[in-house]
Design a protein around this motif. Sequence first.
Motif, PDB file in Angstrom:
ATOM      1  N   ILE A   1       0.860  -1.186   0.000  1.00  0.00           N
ATOM      2  CA  ILE A   1       0.000   0.000   0.000  1.00  0.00           C
ATOM      3  C   ILE A   1       0.890   1.226   0.000  1.00  0.00           C
ATOM      4  O   ILE A   1       1.744   1.387   0.870  1.00  0.00           O
ATOM      5  CB  ILE A   1      -0.953   0.014   1.214  1.00  0.00           C
TER       6      ILE A   1
ATOM      7  N   THR B   1      -4.584  -5.527   3.923  1.00  0.00           N
ATOM      8  CA  THR B   1      -3.176  -5.879   3.720  1.00  0.00           C
ATOM      9  C   THR B   1      -2.983  -7.380   3.880  1.00  0.00           C
ATOM     10  O   THR B   1      -3.413  -7.964   4.879  1.00  0.00           O
ATOM     11  CB  THR B   1      -2.280  -5.145   4.727  1.00  0.00           C
TER      12      THR B   1
ATOM     13  N   LEU C   1       2.897  -1.295   4.086  1.00  0.00           N
ATOM     14  CA  LEU C   1       2.397   0.039   3.774  1.00  0.00           C
ATOM     15  C   LEU C   1       3.552   1.007   3.974  1.00  0.00           C
ATOM     16  O   LEU C   1       4.229   0.961   5.000  1.00  0.00           O
ATOM     17  CB  LEU C   1       1.221   0.401   4.681  1.00  0.00           C
TER      18      LEU C   1
ATOM     19  N   THR D   1       4.736   5.238   3.737  1.00  0.00           N
ATOM     20  CA  THR D   1       4.269   6.613   3.657  1.00  0.00           C
ATOM     21  C   THR D   1       5.408   7.567   3.975  1.00  0.00           C
ATOM     22  O   THR D   1       6.326   7.228   4.729  1.00  0.00           O
ATOM     23  CB  THR D   1       3.086   6.876   4.604  1.00  0.00           C
TER      24      THR D   1
ATOM     25  N   LEU E   1      -7.284  -0.267   6.194  1.00  0.00           N
ATOM     26  CA  LEU E   1      -6.155  -0.627   5.355  1.00  0.00           C
ATOM     27  C   LEU E   1      -5.447  -1.862   5.897  1.00  0.00           C
ATOM     28  O   LEU E   1      -4.973  -2.699   5.123  1.00  0.00           O
ATOM     29  CB  LEU E   1      -5.179   0.550   5.238  1.00  0.00           C
TER      30      LEU E   1
ATOM     31  N   PHE F   1       0.734   4.895   0.741  1.00  0.00           N
ATOM     32  CA  PHE F   1      -0.147   5.883   1.369  1.00  0.00           C
ATOM     33  C   PHE F   1       0.431   7.266   1.084  1.00  0.00           C
ATOM     34  O   PHE F   1       1.334   7.738   1.765  1.00  0.00           O
ATOM     35  CB  PHE F   1      -0.277   5.643   2.876  1.00  0.00           C
TER      36      PHE F   1
ATOM     37  N   TYR G   1      -0.141  -3.053  12.712  1.00  0.00           N
ATOM     38  CA  TYR G   1       1.103  -3.163  11.955  1.00  0.00           C
ATOM     39  C   TYR G   1       2.331  -3.154  12.863  1.00  0.00           C
ATOM     40  O   TYR G   1       2.309  -2.566  13.951  1.00  0.00           O
ATOM     41  CB  TYR G   1       1.250  -1.983  10.995  1.00  0.00           C
TER      42      TYR G   1
END
Length: 225
Positions: free
Chosen positions: A155, A181, A187, A189, A177, A157, A205
């Motif tokens: 992902i 996943t 993810l 970012t 999210l 972000f 996470y």
Amino acid sequence: MEQEVRIESTADGSHTLFVPSLNEHYHSVNGAKQESDHIYIKAGLLHLLKDDIKILEIGFGTGLNAYLSFQVTQNTAKRIDYTSLELYPLSMDIVGQLNYVESGEPENKEYFTQLHACDWGKRNEITSSFYLTKIQTDFSKLDFPLYLDTTFDVIYFDAFAPEKQSEMWSQRIFDTLYTLTNKEGILTTYCAKGVVRRMLLQAGYNVERLAGPPGKREILRATKL
């Protein structure tokens, strides 16, 4: 639906867009292309040790993350199914002025244009190793389970900063999210703020602080163990 934007050059020579209504840039002014490559490709896509990859991007924007991901499929054995959510698609006039494709790569210029020109709301075959689905929506109001019928390995972000659009950074969104996943999925970012790190942790996470690209001290990578 369009948003007023202005093309500007960043420190590495690549373009970004400036949004006057938000007083915000789409990318780092210290280098748009190197920022995307550092955060989303190297820390995200290439960190994943598998070849068939499903990517979800929050914020299609200039298409830079999608284009760099597409390039990975040209240079490796990876095959990517890419889904991107965007409320304000760019006009093709703006797209045609962006300078992300290196000179001497006319075939890639066509691919970059195709990423923007292909249909919204359907799965488009860009090449046999890169598929793109673009959904025009406000993801902060999205009923994810009804809209997205799959889960993802990576992902990106890449929403506007929390101080500019706080509704895009909520515990509800990060919790959702997390459910989207895959196990061992990640993810990434650009935003390393403590509040964002805590929301990612609360969602479930495992979160790492990584060195950022030029002009940014840290970024975040979150993994679903």
